[in-house]
Design an enzyme around this catalytic site. Sequence first.
Site, PDB file in Angstrom:
ATOM      1  N   GLY A 164       0.779  -1.227   0.000  1.00  0.00           N
ATOM      2  CA  GLY A 164       0.000   0.000   0.000  1.00  0.00           C
ATOM      3  C   GLY A 164       0.811   1.277   0.000  1.00  0.00           C
ATOM      4  O   GLY A 164       0.316   2.338   0.358  1.00  0.00           O
ATOM      5  N   GLU A 275       2.978  -9.192 -10.391  1.00  0.00           N
ATOM      6  CA  GLU A 275       2.978  -7.777 -10.744  1.00  0.00           C
ATOM      7  C   GLU A 275       4.353  -7.320 -11.230  1.00  0.00           C
ATOM      8  O   GLU A 275       5.392  -7.726 -10.695  1.00  0.00           O
ATOM      9  CB  GLU A 275       2.527  -6.933  -9.559  1.00  0.00           C
ATOM     10  CG  GLU A 275       1.178  -7.398  -9.010  1.00  0.00           C
ATOM     11  CD  GLU A 275       0.417  -6.312  -8.301  1.00  0.00           C
ATOM     12  OE1 GLU A 275       0.884  -5.163  -8.268  1.00  0.00           O
ATOM     13  OE2 GLU A 275      -0.676  -6.617  -7.790  1.00  0.00           O
ATOM     14  N   ASN A 289       0.782 -11.221  -5.597  1.00  0.00           N
ATOM     15  CA  ASN A 289      -0.354 -11.234  -4.688  1.00  0.00           C
ATOM     16  C   ASN A 289      -0.979 -12.614  -4.720  1.00  0.00           C
ATOM     17  O   ASN A 289      -1.445 -13.077  -5.765  1.00  0.00           O
ATOM     18  CB  ASN A 289      -1.383 -10.181  -5.088  1.00  0.00           C
ATOM     19  CG  ASN A 289      -0.882  -8.776  -4.819  1.00  0.00           C
ATOM     20  OD1 ASN A 289      -0.439  -8.477  -3.722  1.00  0.00           O
ATOM     21  ND2 ASN A 289      -0.920  -7.927  -5.826  1.00  0.00           N
ATOM     22  N   ARG A 291      -3.742 -14.040  -3.965  1.00  0.00           N
ATOM     23  CA  ARG A 291      -5.178 -13.934  -3.695  1.00  0.00           C
ATOM     24  C   ARG A 291      -5.877 -13.420  -4.950  1.00  0.00           C
ATOM     25  O   ARG A 291      -5.247 -13.117  -5.950  1.00  0.00           O
ATOM     26  CB  ARG A 291      -5.435 -12.946  -2.552  1.00  0.00           C
ATOM     27  CG  ARG A 291      -4.806 -11.581  -2.817  1.00  0.00           C
ATOM     28  CD  ARG A 291      -5.192 -10.547  -1.793  1.00  0.00           C
ATOM     29  NE  ARG A 291      -4.392  -9.349  -1.852  1.00  0.00           N
ATOM     30  CZ  ARG A 291      -4.547  -8.363  -2.727  1.00  0.00           C
ATOM     31  NH1 ARG A 291      -5.491  -8.437  -3.645  1.00  0.00           N
ATOM     32  NH2 ARG A 291      -3.764  -7.306  -2.707  1.00  0.00           N
TER      33      ARG A 291
END
Length: 449
Positions: A164, A275, A289, A291
């Site tokens: 984040g 990513e 990630n 998920r």
Amino acid sequence: MFDKILIANRGEIALRVIRACREMGIQSVAVHSTADAEAMHVRMADEAVCIGPPSSTDSYLNHAAVLSACEVTGAQAIHPGYGFLSENAAFVQAVEDHGLTFIGPSAEHIRQMGDKITAKETAEKLGIPVVPGSEGGVPDLATAKKVAADMGYPVIIKATAGGGGRGMKVAATEKDIDTAFSTARSEAKAAFGNDEVYMEKYLQKPRHIEVQVFGDGKGGGVHLGERDCSLQRRHQKVFEEAPGPSISAKERARIGGICANAIAKMGYSGAGTIEFLYEDGEFYFIEMNTRLQVEHPVTEAIFGQDLVREQIRVAAGQPLSFTQDDLSVTGHAIEVRINAEKLPNFAPSPGKITQFHAPGGLGVRMDSALYDGYTIPPYYDSLIGKLIVHGRDRPEALARLWRALGEIIVDGVDTTLPLFSALLAEPDIQSGDYNIHWLEKWLAQNLED
């Protein structure tokens, strides 16, 4: 196949999983805090269990409460959605220890990819291209200066346990390294309880490209193309599209094949996203990630596949329902994330929805848990909906997004909807000529004080 699945989440993603369960003939269990007693996911599920007070720590993040809800309802599996417990290896281990099934990858794979340094080392071993950077963590300022001098400025310092945008600082020149290093470490310590950082070469004008992968947990894997998530504010995605407007079919096949082979070698199970930063025709791994992603609907739109249904099937031990040869791109899709925030400063705007109308028509999908009279609580993420459009090509998708934005009504709270209408008027957005820095610069000139 499972008879009953508990959804350890809230809001639109909980509804998304409930809908998949209903189509598959599976009973669903919603868990909720006291603040979410009137939430739509609670109303739509077959059963609902209150697991604690408003604080996420005491409810949605409470391992014991979630597991107890499984026990009292007889749920055999847990779907975590995204956020909350979706990438918590300790929770996944507890689920397995209780004889339940976690609908997602193993605790081992979550741990492996949850630490940024280990993830990068793993990616490199699997043949995934990575950004030049430090070998492991950077323990002190002297080491940071040496690594930066060897790589060349600018460099970016990142928290190994980060996410984040927290614990992430850029040093453009040598004179910036002292402040950037100390600030990144202190932010990392405050946010994650771990001040370890690592360093990478800072790319000047990259795009953020992520590849959707799916593994069967038995040595098989596929990719479902890429998404471009470059339009970001403070490292938070705002606007996503697939396929990426800068990626050719040849590049898609190349990087997709690399990613699919990597997860097959890992024995990875379920959905994942690898990513990259993309610049001058080269892909550089940044993270994985483990998920489902918020922006998974754009991939579903262009491939015609239900990713949540596939997650459930794989977790139940069934093979993938498609092969790589079965997958081909059809058209173009765009998603915008609608937040209950007040422009220009993006301050949270919880409150009562006095009127809500979702847009419709060909190629328009609205994923939201809003309804007339619903009160958005102040305790959770400000995401209140995702508007997804699909067209035969990118111009048609943009036209449908423009139309849909003109139809949607959300009264009673401030939202980020005006931002997207303004963005669609920009020539760079119309042409797809943007990078990860574009939106921040545009906001500084047009919206933010």
